[in-house]
Motif scaffolding. Structure first.
Motif, PDB file in Angstrom:
ATOM      1  N   GLY A   1       0.808  -1.216   0.000  1.00 52.77           N
ATOM      2  CA  GLY A   1       0.000   0.000   0.000  1.00 52.77           C
ATOM      3  C   GLY A   1       0.841   1.266   0.000  1.00 52.77           C
ATOM      4  O   GLY A   1       0.440   2.289  -0.570  1.00 52.77           O
ATOM      5  N   THR A   2       2.006   1.195   0.616  1.00 54.10           N
ATOM      6  CA  THR A   2       2.861   2.382   0.632  1.00 54.10           C
ATOM      7  C   THR A   2       3.381   2.667  -0.781  1.00 54.10           C
ATOM      8  O   THR A   2       3.497   3.822  -1.188  1.00 54.10           O
ATOM      9  N   HIS A   3       3.669   1.591  -1.536  1.00 55.94           N
ATOM     10  CA  HIS A   3       4.024   1.797  -2.948  1.00 55.94           C
ATOM     11  C   HIS A   3       2.852   2.409  -3.710  1.00 55.94           C
ATOM     12  O   HIS A   3       3.023   3.335  -4.505  1.00 55.94           O
ATOM     13  N   THR A   4       1.654   1.867  -3.462  1.00 52.15           N
ATOM     14  CA  THR A   4       0.468   2.380  -4.156  1.00 52.15           C
ATOM     15  C   THR A   4       0.343   3.886  -3.943  1.00 52.15           C
ATOM     16  O   THR A   4       0.129   4.654  -4.892  1.00 52.15           O
ATOM     17  N   MET A   5       0.497   4.308  -2.686  1.00 55.39           N
ATOM     18  CA  MET A   5       0.370   5.733  -2.389  1.00 55.39           C
ATOM     19  C   MET A   5       1.517   6.524  -3.009  1.00 55.39           C
ATOM     20  O   MET A   5       1.309   7.592  -3.577  1.00 55.39           O
ATOM     21  N   ALA A   6       2.744   5.994  -2.902  1.00 56.25           N
ATOM     22  CA  ALA A   6       3.898   6.734  -3.426  1.00 56.25           C
ATOM     23  C   ALA A   6       3.797   6.881  -4.950  1.00 56.25           C
ATOM     24  O   ALA A   6       4.094   7.939  -5.503  1.00 56.25           O
ATOM     25  N   ILE A   7       3.349   5.818  -5.619  1.00 53.69           N
ATOM     26  CA  ILE A   7       3.203   5.860  -7.079  1.00 53.69           C
ATOM     27  C   ILE A   7       2.213   6.959  -7.468  1.00 53.69           C
ATOM     28  O   ILE A   7       2.446   7.746  -8.385  1.00 53.69           O
ATOM     29  N   ALA A   8       1.113   7.024  -6.718  1.00 49.12           N
ATOM     30  CA  ALA A   8       0.099   8.041  -7.009  1.00 49.12           C
ATOM     31  C   ALA A   8       0.599   9.431  -6.616  1.00 49.12           C
ATOM     32  O   ALA A   8       0.468  10.391  -7.365  1.00 49.12           O
ATOM     33  N   ARG A   9       1.209   9.510  -5.451  1.00 43.80           N
ATOM     34  CA  ARG A   9       1.643  10.815  -4.943  1.00 43.80           C
ATOM     35  C   ARG A   9       2.693  11.455  -5.839  1.00 43.80           C
ATOM     36  O   ARG A   9       2.727  12.671  -6.001  1.00 43.80           O
ATOM     37  N   PHE A  10       3.569  10.639  -6.423  1.00 43.56           N
ATOM     38  CA  PHE A  10       4.609  11.208  -7.277  1.00 43.56           C
ATOM     39  C   PHE A  10       4.227  11.178  -8.761  1.00 43.56           C
ATOM     40  O   PHE A  10       5.063  11.413  -9.623  1.00 43.56           O
ATOM     41  N   GLY A  11       2.973  10.869  -9.031  1.00 41.84           N
ATOM     42  CA  GLY A  11       2.469  10.939 -10.408  1.00 41.84           C
ATOM     43  C   GLY A  11       3.179   9.970 -11.338  1.00 41.84           C
ATOM     44  O   GLY A  11       3.346  10.247 -12.529  1.00 41.84           O
ATOM     45  N   ILE A  12       3.595   8.814 -10.828  1.00 45.42           N
ATOM     46  CA  ILE A  12       4.430   7.911 -11.631  1.00 45.42           C
ATOM     47  C   ILE A  12       3.636   7.250 -12.763  1.00 45.42           C
ATOM     48  O   ILE A  12       4.140   7.108 -13.879  1.00 45.42           O
ATOM     49  N   ARG A  13       2.373   6.898 -12.497  1.00 46.96           N
ATOM     50  CA  ARG A  13       1.570   6.313 -13.594  1.00 46.96           C
ATOM     51  C   ARG A  13       1.488   7.265 -14.781  1.00 46.96           C
ATOM     52  O   ARG A  13       1.491   6.849 -15.931  1.00 46.96           O
ATOM     53  N   ASP A  14       1.435   8.535 -14.470  1.00 48.16           N
ATOM     54  CA  ASP A  14       1.288   9.582 -15.475  1.00 48.16           C
ATOM     55  C   ASP A  14       2.465   9.613 -16.456  1.00 48.16           C
ATOM     56  O   ASP A  14       2.327  10.054 -17.587  1.00 48.16           O
ATOM     57  N   ILE A  15       3.645   9.152 -16.026  1.00 47.90           N
ATOM     58  CA  ILE A  15       4.816   9.269 -16.909  1.00 47.90           C
ATOM     59  C   ILE A  15       5.187   7.927 -17.547  1.00 47.90           C
ATOM     60  O   ILE A  15       6.155   7.847 -18.292  1.00 47.90           O
ATOM     61  N   LEU A  16       4.429   6.866 -17.258  1.00 55.48           N
ATOM     62  CA  LEU A  16       4.782   5.557 -17.821  1.00 55.48           C
ATOM     63  C   LEU A  16       4.271   5.426 -19.253  1.00 55.48           C
ATOM     64  O   LEU A  16       3.175   5.892 -19.574  1.00 55.48           O
ATOM     65  N   PRO A  17       5.053   4.748 -20.112  1.00 52.94           N
ATOM     66  CA  PRO A  17       4.587   4.503 -21.487  1.00 52.94           C
ATOM     67  C   PRO A  17       3.317   3.651 -21.467  1.00 52.94           C
ATOM     68  O   PRO A  17       3.060   2.935 -20.497  1.00 52.94           O
ATOM     69  N   ASP A  18       2.546   3.708 -22.561  1.00 56.84           N
ATOM     70  CA  ASP A  18       1.212   3.103 -22.504  1.00 56.84           C
ATOM     71  C   ASP A  18       1.220   1.571 -22.457  1.00 56.84           C
ATOM     72  O   ASP A  18       0.203   0.958 -22.161  1.00 56.84           O
ATOM     73  N   ASN A  19       2.349   0.936 -22.756  1.00 57.27           N
ATOM     74  CA  ASN A  19       2.355  -0.535 -22.651  1.00 57.27           C
ATOM     75  C   ASN A  19       2.895  -1.026 -21.301  1.00 57.27           C
ATOM     76  O   ASN A  19       3.168  -2.201 -21.117  1.00 57.27           O
ATOM     77  N   VAL A  20       3.070  -0.092 -20.369  1.00 55.93           N
ATOM     78  CA  VAL A  20       3.462  -0.490 -19.014  1.00 55.93           C
ATOM     79  C   VAL A  20       2.323  -0.120 -18.064  1.00 55.93           C
ATOM     80  O   VAL A  20       1.934   1.039 -17.972  1.00 55.93           O
ATOM     81  N   ASP A  21       1.781  -1.131 -17.405  1.00 54.37           N
ATOM     82  CA  ASP A  21       0.624  -0.901 -16.535  1.00 54.37           C
ATOM     83  C   ASP A  21       0.987  -1.293 -15.105  1.00 54.37           C
ATOM     84  O   ASP A  21       1.520  -2.371 -14.869  1.00 54.37           O
ATOM     85  N   LEU A  22       0.715  -0.385 -14.191  1.00 54.68           N
ATOM     86  CA  LEU A  22       0.942  -0.697 -12.775  1.00 54.68           C
ATOM     87  C   LEU A  22      -0.402  -0.994 -12.148  1.00 54.68           C
ATOM     88  O   LEU A  22      -1.296  -0.142 -12.160  1.00 54.68           O
ATOM     89  N   ILE A  23      -0.584  -2.199 -11.602  1.00 58.88           N
ATOM     90  CA  ILE A  23      -1.839  -2.469 -10.899  1.00 58.88           C
ATOM     91  C   ILE A  23      -1.552  -2.721  -9.419  1.00 58.88           C
ATOM     92  O   ILE A  23      -0.494  -3.221  -9.058  1.00 58.88           O
ATOM     93  N   SER A  24      -2.517  -2.317  -8.609  1.00 56.88           N
ATOM     94  CA  SER A  24      -2.313  -2.398  -7.163  1.00 56.88           C
ATOM     95  C   SER A  24      -2.883  -3.703  -6.628  1.00 56.88           C
ATOM     96  O   SER A  24      -3.986  -4.095  -6.993  1.00 56.88           O
ATOM     97  N   GLY A  25      -2.133  -4.340  -5.771  1.00 58.41           N
ATOM     98  CA  GLY A  25      -2.566  -5.608  -5.184  1.00 58.41           C
ATOM     99  C   GLY A  25      -3.024  -5.465  -3.743  1.00 58.41           C
ATOM    100  O   GLY A  25      -3.372  -4.365  -3.300  1.00 58.41           O
ATOM    101  N   PRO A  26      -3.003  -6.587  -2.998  1.00 55.22           N
ATOM    102  CA  PRO A  26      -3.541  -6.589  -1.627  1.00 55.22           C
ATOM    103  C   PRO A  26      -2.543  -6.040  -0.617  1.00 55.22           C
ATOM    104  O   PRO A  26      -2.165  -6.713   0.326  1.00 55.22           O
ATOM    105  N   GLY A  27      -2.121  -4.797  -0.808  1.00 56.74           N
ATOM    106  CA  GLY A  27      -1.029  -4.278   0.001  1.00 56.74           C
ATOM    107  C   GLY A  27      -1.452  -3.377   1.146  1.00 56.74           C
ATOM    108  O   GLY A  27      -0.613  -2.833   1.849  1.00 56.74           O
ATOM    109  N   CYS A  28      -2.760  -3.219   1.311  1.00 59.43           N
ATOM    110  CA  CYS A  28      -3.211  -2.332   2.373  1.00 59.43           C
ATOM    111  C   CYS A  28      -3.758  -3.197   3.506  1.00 59.43           C
ATOM    112  O   CYS A  28      -4.775  -3.882   3.340  1.00 59.43           O
TER     113      CYS A  28
END
Lengths: 365, 336
Positions: free
Chosen positions: A41-68
């Motif tokens: 969950g801390t990765h999930t928040m950090a990825i969102a907080r630093f806008g990382i999904r926003d800069i990834l190429p379209d064939n790279v998908d980050l999905i969140s798992g059971p981390g909270c």
């Protein structure tokens, strides 16, 4: 803070971003995509907080798992805590649990009705409260993954050492590796790689992921929580995918050792024993939990107060189970930002500060 | 669920729940006239002039914290509400609710602070009231101050004037107050560097009078922090605000506590800062002027008003963008 600033260097981030774009391009030319699950969950928040999904190429998908940890805890656990509170126990909890819906109400609502529910920043507050209120039963809500389990477990030793008899733990501890096994075995999920947690790995060690790699496995890359850590982790995963490897890679080797934290592991072993545990979204997972050993059962709130944790009632229409499993993106849930917002959350993923829905709602609507 | 039937701490946190409560219960009853739009202070006609009138209650715990106490906070809080509405503070009232058992020496110390703070701001404590309640019926001391000020000529503060291309300025490090009070309350020791920013901002406001007509908005970002202030600005407007993470002024102590506790400093209160939105033509002039004053040395341009649909975003250090939401509340109860 200098240490943190080093991992938030904009120029270094920009270079990593270019390398990730290049690697994703290589992958794309062979018609491939990369679905990476972060299981923390801390990765999930950090990825969102630093806008990382926003800069990834379209064939790279980050999905969140059971981390909270809050999200994977079923409503019946909250119900049990509320039952204890109504029996005049003083409930001590980390703040995250306060607004999570149980079958009928949240702990915050129970507190507003007069129950003693104290928010603690450290488990040691529970010891202090038990000492300050010798006439009250104090129950600490002990949930969490390996990172939290070790420090919370010290409560048992401290209370036993100090002869404190009015403190017990309502446990719903969960272990990360058994969950990975369930996720990999699910044919509806096509996970190409795991971005493995930082702090959990510091306890369990990088070797703990070896069973999930190899010919039948996927790349498992351990990354820290700073933006450069995460970008390096993604870069490592893409390199492995291009080279068709599936290995454990420890990007966070400034903290994580192959064997983990032996002291913490011994502590957990001393006080706790494995147990099958129910996870929201994953169901009953063999040996995926820990409970207090029989020798210390006077500190086990379940036994001391003779209370059962049932499954509880999931909120109507809530798809948190699918979100936790990575089957559904938060934004694809019909309730997201419509019937379900952090102020009026239907499910735990929207309310918990590490929940996937909360991350999407807070940072990337 | 009964969040509709009982007040929870989160209703007072300055976040979305606070706003919902105030809209449903206060604005619905009293929202026409001067309360409309809920400014920090009301601007009222007074003969041929304009009077600025405001009130604020202080319930901070602990009563004394690094960098201030409930007394100077109560003076500066009200002075600042008048100042950011474009007024010169003149008169203050002081209401004390004291709990049985408070030590006289603590009370004296706090009253001395009130006196010093009032004199530093050029305001007079013109009227007051003292009540004592039984043990457990309040928590040491609660203070209410109301204030009257006179509108400064030239300011035309109006959120509706904010337009694409305008710029957002902060007068110094943000969020130190909230984190300093939290650290004091929870006995979190991160060294002696973190102090509340509690201070008056009236001199900063007076210093920009020359450019007043190009100043469109001022607010002291208290409960709910910068995020709440800016989200309120873009609400129901076809504009957005984009912040740049690398430009945000935060002290080392605030950054450390924010990381330790996982609390976004954008959601945390300052008590001696101004957030201003002005025409880009005067940004540099204001920054130069402020940076030459002791209370404005850390002034920074932190963002820009852009063409976006009523949201606040931030360009992070990775180059990615994310939104900046309002806090939910109950992050840090009783910090002012």
């Amino acid at each position: 803070m200098k240490y943190i600033d080093g991992f938030r260097n904009p120029a270094a981030a920009s270079r990593l971003r270019e390398r990730i774009t290049d690697l994703a391009g290589t992958l794309k030319r062979s018609g491939r995509t990369a679905t990476i699950m972060e299981v923390c969950g801390t990765h999930t928040m950090a990825i969102a907080r630093f806008g990382i999904r926003d800069i990834l190429p379209d064939n790279v998908d980050l999905i969140s798992g059971p981390g909270c940890p809050v999200c994977v805890t079923e409503p019946g656990y909250i119900d049990a805590a509320i039952t204890l509170a109504k029996k005049d126990a003083m409930i001590v909890t980390f703040g995250d649990m306060i607004n999570v819906p149980g079958s009928d109400m949240t702990l915050a609502q129970c507190r507003a009705q007069g129950a003693s529910i104290e928010v603690a920043y450290s488990p040691s507050s529970a010891v202090a409260l038990a000492q300050q209120h010798p006439d009250r039963e104090v129950v600490f809500l002990a949930i969490g993954f390996e990172t939290t389990i070790a420090p919370v477990t010290t409560l048992v030793g401290t209370a036993a050492g100090k002869g404190i008899r009015n403190l017990s733990l309502l446990t719903a501890f969960k272990l990360v590796p058994p969950a990975l096994k369930v996720l990999m075995a699910d044919p509806t999920l096509e996970i190409d790689a795991f971005l493995c947690p930082a702090h959990v790995s510091a306890i369990i060690g990088s070797d703990a992921y070896i069973p999930y790699t190899g010919p039948k496995g996927v790349p498992c890359v351990i990354a820290g929580f700073e933006p450069l850590d995460i970008l390096l982790g993604i870069e490592g995963i893409l390199k492995q995918l291009i080279n068709e490897k599936a290995e454990v890679e420890n990007q966070y080797n400034r903290v994580v050792r192959p064997e983990g934290n032996i002291k913490a592991k011994k502590l957990m072993e001393k006080y706790l024993q494995p147990v099958d545990a129910r996870w929201r979204g994953l169901g009953l997972v063999t040996n995926s939990g820990l409970e207090i050993r029989r020798e210390y059962e006077t500190f086990d709130a379940r036994k001391k107060h003779n209370i059962k944790i049932r499954k509880g009632k999931e909120p109507a229409g809530c798809l948190c189970g699918d979100v936790i499993k990575g089957k559904l993106k938060p934004t694809a849930c019909p309730l997201f930002a419509a019937g379900c917002t952090p102020d009026h959350a239907v499910g735990p993923c929207m309310i918990s500060s590490e929940g996937s829905c909360a991350a999407y709602y807070k940072y990337s609507r | 669920m009964n969040s509709d039937t009982t007040i929870q701490l989160a209703h007072g946190g300055g976040g979305r729940l606070s706003r919902d409560l105030i809209n449903a219960e206060i604005v619905s009853r009293f929202g026409q006239g001067p309360l409309e739009g809920l400014p920090d202070a009301a601007t009222l006609p007074w003969n041929s002039k304009k009077m600025i009138f405001t009130t604020d209650s202080f319930v901070v715990q602990p009563l004394e914290f690094p960098g201030g106490n409930i007394g100077d906070l109560a003076v500066y809080g009200t002075v600042n509400d008048i100042s950011v509405c474009g007024g010169t503070p003149k008169w203050l009232s002081m209401g004390l609710i004291i709990e049985e058992g408070l030590s006289i020496s603590t009370l004296r110390h706090i009253l001395d602070s009130i006196k010093t703070a009032a004199s530093a701001c050029g305001v007079v404590i013109a009227t007051g009231d003292t009540k004592v309640v039984g043990r457990g019926q309040c928590d040491g001391l609660f203070v209410n101050t109301s204030g009257i000020g006179e509108a400064i000529d030239g300011f035309n503060l109006n959120q509706a004037r904010i337009a694409e291309g305008d710029e957002v300025i902060a007068s110094g490090n943000l969020a130190d107050h909230g984190f300093a009070v939290l650290a004091a309350r929870q006995n979190i020791n991160i060294g002696s560097t973190l102090k509340s920013d509690t201070a008056p901002v009236h001199r900063l406001v007076e210093a920009v009078q020359e450019y007043a007509c190009e100043v469109k908005f001022m607010r002291d970002p208290t409960r709910g922090g910068l995020a709440s202030v800016l989200n309120e600005v873009v609400e129901n407007r076809n504009i957005g605000i984009c912040l740049d993470e690398t430009d945000l002024p935060f002290s080392t102590g605030t950054k450390a506590l924010s990381e330790m506790l996982g609390i976004d400093p954008l959601h945390v209160a300052s008590e001696g800062r101004i957030v201003m939105i002005c025409s880009h033509l005067i940004t540099e002039k204001i920054l130069t002027r402020w940076r030459n004053m002791p209370e404005g040395t850390g002034a920074m341009k932190i963002g820009t008003v852009i063409n976006d649909k009523n949201r606040v975003t931030i360009k992070t250090i990775t180059g990615g963008k994310r939104i900046v939401d309002v806090p939910r509340g109950e992050l840090l109860p009783r910090i002012c």
